[in-house]
Motif scaffolding. Structure first.
Motif, PDB file in Angstrom:
ATOM      1  N   SER A   1      12.453  -9.676  -9.186  1.00  0.00           N
ATOM      2  CA  SER A   1      11.839  -9.636  -7.866  1.00  0.00           C
ATOM      3  C   SER A   1      12.438  -8.413  -7.179  1.00  0.00           C
ATOM      4  CB  SER A   1      12.204 -10.907  -7.087  1.00  0.00           C
ATOM      5  OG  SER A   1      11.769 -10.831  -5.777  1.00  0.00           O
ATOM      6  N   PRO A   2      11.718  -7.589  -6.496  1.00  0.00           N
ATOM      7  CA  PRO A   2      10.352  -7.710  -6.009  1.00  0.00           C
ATOM      8  C   PRO A   2       9.292  -7.094  -6.919  1.00  0.00           C
ATOM      9  CG  PRO A   2      11.376  -5.885  -4.904  1.00  0.00           C
ATOM     10  CD  PRO A   2      12.413  -6.480  -5.855  1.00  0.00           C
ATOM     11  N   THR A   3       9.650  -6.646  -8.126  1.00  0.00           N
ATOM     12  CA  THR A   3       8.641  -6.059  -9.012  1.00  0.00           C
ATOM     13  C   THR A   3       7.475  -7.010  -9.212  1.00  0.00           C
ATOM     14  OG1 THR A   3      10.388  -4.834 -10.167  1.00  0.00           O
ATOM     15  CG2 THR A   3       8.268  -5.010 -11.283  1.00  0.00           C
ATOM     16  N   TYR A   4       7.788  -8.288  -9.398  1.00  0.00           N
ATOM     17  CA  TYR A   4       6.755  -9.308  -9.579  1.00  0.00           C
ATOM     18  C   TYR A   4       6.861 -10.306  -8.434  1.00  0.00           C
ATOM     19  CZ  TYR A   4       6.328  -7.314 -14.205  1.00  0.00           C
ATOM     20  OH  TYR A   4       6.146  -6.445 -15.235  1.00  0.00           O
ATOM     21  N   GLU A   5       5.809 -10.407  -7.651  1.00  0.00           N
ATOM     22  CA  GLU A   5       5.821 -11.287  -6.473  1.00  0.00           C
ATOM     23  C   GLU A   5       6.000 -12.752  -6.833  1.00  0.00           C
ATOM     24  OE1 GLU A   5       2.347 -10.537  -4.149  1.00  0.00           O
ATOM     25  OE2 GLU A   5       2.972  -8.503  -3.638  1.00  0.00           O
ATOM     26  N   TYR A   6       5.651 -13.136  -8.050  1.00  0.00           N
ATOM     27  CA  TYR A   6       5.770 -14.535  -8.444  1.00  0.00           C
ATOM     28  C   TYR A   6       7.185 -14.910  -8.894  1.00  0.00           C
ATOM     29  CZ  TYR A   6       5.250 -12.880 -13.288  1.00  0.00           C
ATOM     30  OH  TYR A   6       5.415 -12.227 -14.490  1.00  0.00           O
ATOM     31  N   ILE A   7       8.111 -13.944  -8.936  1.00  0.00           N
ATOM     32  CA  ILE A   7       9.512 -14.215  -9.279  1.00  0.00           C
ATOM     33  C   ILE A   7      10.303 -14.394  -7.989  1.00  0.00           C
ATOM     34  CG2 ILE A   7      11.598 -13.329 -10.400  1.00  0.00           C
ATOM     35  CD1 ILE A   7       9.367 -14.074 -12.371  1.00  0.00           C
ATOM     36  N   ALA A   8      11.051 -15.493  -7.899  1.00  0.00           N
ATOM     37  CA  ALA A   8      11.821 -15.809  -6.695  1.00  0.00           C
ATOM     38  C   ALA A   8      12.918 -14.767  -6.474  1.00  0.00           C
ATOM     39  CB  ALA A   8      12.441 -17.202  -6.824  1.00  0.00           C
ATOM     40  N   PRO A   9      13.177 -14.399  -5.208  1.00  0.00           N
ATOM     41  CA  PRO A   9      14.197 -13.387  -4.898  1.00  0.00           C
ATOM     42  C   PRO A   9      15.598 -13.757  -5.384  1.00  0.00           C
ATOM     43  CG  PRO A   9      12.922 -13.930  -2.931  1.00  0.00           C
ATOM     44  CD  PRO A   9      12.492 -14.865  -4.016  1.00  0.00           C
ATOM     45  N   GLU A  10      15.932 -15.040  -5.482  1.00  0.00           N
ATOM     46  CA  GLU A  10      17.269 -15.444  -5.925  1.00  0.00           C
ATOM     47  C   GLU A  10      17.433 -15.395  -7.445  1.00  0.00           C
ATOM     48  OE1 GLU A  10      14.829 -19.261  -5.755  1.00  0.00           O
ATOM     49  OE2 GLU A  10      15.040 -17.525  -4.470  1.00  0.00           O
ATOM     50  N   SER A  11      16.399 -15.011  -8.161  1.00  0.00           N
ATOM     51  CA  SER A  11      16.460 -14.964  -9.624  1.00  0.00           C
ATOM     52  C   SER A  11      17.421 -13.897 -10.121  1.00  0.00           C
ATOM     53  CB  SER A  11      15.072 -14.677 -10.202  1.00  0.00           C
ATOM     54  OG  SER A  11      14.206 -15.751  -9.953  1.00  0.00           O
ATOM     55  N   ASP A  12      18.047 -14.194 -11.248  1.00  0.00           N
ATOM     56  CA  ASP A  12      18.864 -13.195 -11.927  1.00  0.00           C
ATOM     57  C   ASP A  12      17.924 -12.197 -12.599  1.00  0.00           C
ATOM     58  OD1 ASP A  12      21.222 -14.555 -11.258  1.00  0.00           O
ATOM     59  OD2 ASP A  12      21.213 -15.716 -13.110  1.00  0.00           O
ATOM     60  N   PRO A  13      18.273 -10.899 -12.605  1.00  0.00           N
ATOM     61  CA  PRO A  13      17.418  -9.925 -13.287  1.00  0.00           C
ATOM     62  C   PRO A  13      17.390 -10.219 -14.792  1.00  0.00           C
ATOM     63  CG  PRO A  13      19.367  -8.858 -12.333  1.00  0.00           C
ATOM     64  CD  PRO A  13      19.430 -10.299 -11.977  1.00  0.00           C
ATOM     65  N   LEU A  14      16.204 -10.174 -15.374  1.00  0.00           N
ATOM     66  CA  LEU A  14      16.008 -10.511 -16.782  1.00  0.00           C
ATOM     67  C   LEU A  14      15.347  -9.346 -17.502  1.00  0.00           C
ATOM     68  CD1 LEU A  14      15.797 -12.621 -19.138  1.00  0.00           C
ATOM     69  CD2 LEU A  14      13.614 -13.322 -18.131  1.00  0.00           C
ATOM     70  N   VAL A  15      15.889  -9.000 -18.665  1.00  0.00           N
ATOM     71  CA  VAL A  15      15.284  -7.994 -19.531  1.00  0.00           C
ATOM     72  C   VAL A  15      14.911  -8.694 -20.833  1.00  0.00           C
ATOM     73  CG1 VAL A  15      15.611  -5.837 -20.790  1.00  0.00           C
ATOM     74  CG2 VAL A  15      16.636  -6.120 -18.523  1.00  0.00           C
ATOM     75  N   ILE A  16      13.664  -8.539 -21.241  1.00  0.00           N
ATOM     76  CA  ILE A  16      13.185  -9.157 -22.479  1.00  0.00           C
ATOM     77  C   ILE A  16      12.911  -8.052 -23.486  1.00  0.00           C
ATOM     78  CG2 ILE A  16      11.372 -10.557 -23.530  1.00  0.00           C
ATOM     79  CD1 ILE A  16      11.056 -11.949 -20.813  1.00  0.00           C
ATOM     80  N   ALA A  17      13.396  -8.245 -24.708  1.00  0.00           N
ATOM     81  CA  ALA A  17      13.226  -7.245 -25.766  1.00  0.00           C
ATOM     82  C   ALA A  17      13.046  -7.960 -27.096  1.00  0.00           C
ATOM     83  CB  ALA A  17      14.441  -6.325 -25.817  1.00  0.00           C
ATOM     84  N   PHE A  18      12.659  -7.202 -28.078  1.00  0.00           N
ATOM     85  CA  PHE A  18      12.534  -7.738 -29.428  1.00  0.00           C
ATOM     86  C   PHE A  18      13.886  -7.668 -30.129  1.00  0.00           C
ATOM     87  CE2 PHE A  18       8.279  -6.068 -28.476  1.00  0.00           C
ATOM     88  CZ  PHE A  18       7.560  -7.238 -28.613  1.00  0.00           C
ATOM     89  N   THR A  19      14.172  -8.678 -30.932  1.00  0.00           N
ATOM     90  CA  THR A  19      15.381  -8.658 -31.749  1.00  0.00           C
ATOM     91  C   THR A  19      15.222  -7.535 -32.760  1.00  0.00           C
ATOM     92  OG1 THR A  19      15.581 -11.040 -31.493  1.00  0.00           O
ATOM     93  CG2 THR A  19      16.831 -10.036 -33.274  1.00  0.00           C
ATOM     94  N   LYS A  20      16.168  -6.627 -32.781  1.00  0.00           N
ATOM     95  CA  LYS A  20      16.045  -5.438 -33.630  1.00  0.00           C
ATOM     96  C   LYS A  20      15.939  -5.780 -35.111  1.00  0.00           C
ATOM     97  CE  LYS A  20      16.214  -2.810 -30.111  1.00  0.00           C
ATOM     98  NZ  LYS A  20      15.030  -2.858 -29.328  1.00  0.00           N
ATOM     99  N   TRP A  21      16.799  -6.675 -35.610  1.00  0.00           N
ATOM    100  CA  TRP A  21      16.757  -6.978 -37.048  1.00  0.00           C
ATOM    101  C   TRP A  21      15.460  -7.676 -37.428  1.00  0.00           C
ATOM    102  CZ3 TRP A  21      16.114 -11.964 -38.432  1.00  0.00           C
ATOM    103  CH2 TRP A  21      16.484 -12.932 -37.504  1.00  0.00           C
TER     104      TRP A  21
END
Length: 134
Positions: free
Chosen positions: A107-127
């Motif tokens: 948040s605020p990149t996505y309005e549907y994510i609550a402001p108190e949320s921890d920043p999350l990064v999603i990626a593919f497992t390399k192996w």
């Protein structure tokens, strides 16, 4: 198997998995509540710790989705529409992104994510991606 790492200093979460695992998580998020076990990493450097579980539930009183690390659990809760948007975007990322891509969910990149949320990064497992290609 999915893995979530956490940095107490930045509150950042790093979720990684193979495409099918990320797609399965998106499918789970469409339900009212659920849990999934995570693969624990004994050496999560540069993060502080590895989480052991994702727990999520629908909160009909909320208009947003909250993503917060509590001890060893990643808790996701929110309104049906917000959880649906999170699931849709996760499914789109898992289906279409290049193996080297990552997605910042905050948040605020996505309005549907609550402001108190921890920043999350999603990626593919390399192996997992190397095994899929090779």
């Amino acid at each position: 198997m999915l893995q979530v790492l956490y940095s107490g200093e930045t509150r950042e979460l790093a979720l990684s998995g193979a495409r099918p695992e990320l797609l399965a998580l998106a499918h789970l998020l469409r339900g009212k509540a659920g849990r999934c076990d995570l693969s624990e990493n004994r050496h999560p450097f540069p993060y502080e710790r590895s989480l052991s579980e994702i727990a999520f539930r629908e909160d009909p009183e909320s208009d947003t989705a909250s993503i917060v690390a509590e001890e060893k659990i990643l808790r996701i809760q929110g309104g049906r529409k917000a959880l649906g948007l999170l699931a849709d975007n996760l499914e789109g990322f898992a289906s279409e992104a290049d193996a080297s891509d990552h997605w910042h969910v905050d948040s605020p990149t996505y309005e549907y994510i609550a402001p108190e949320s921890d920043p999350l990064v999603i990626a593919f497992t390399k192996w997992a991606e190397r095994a899929r290609v090779g």
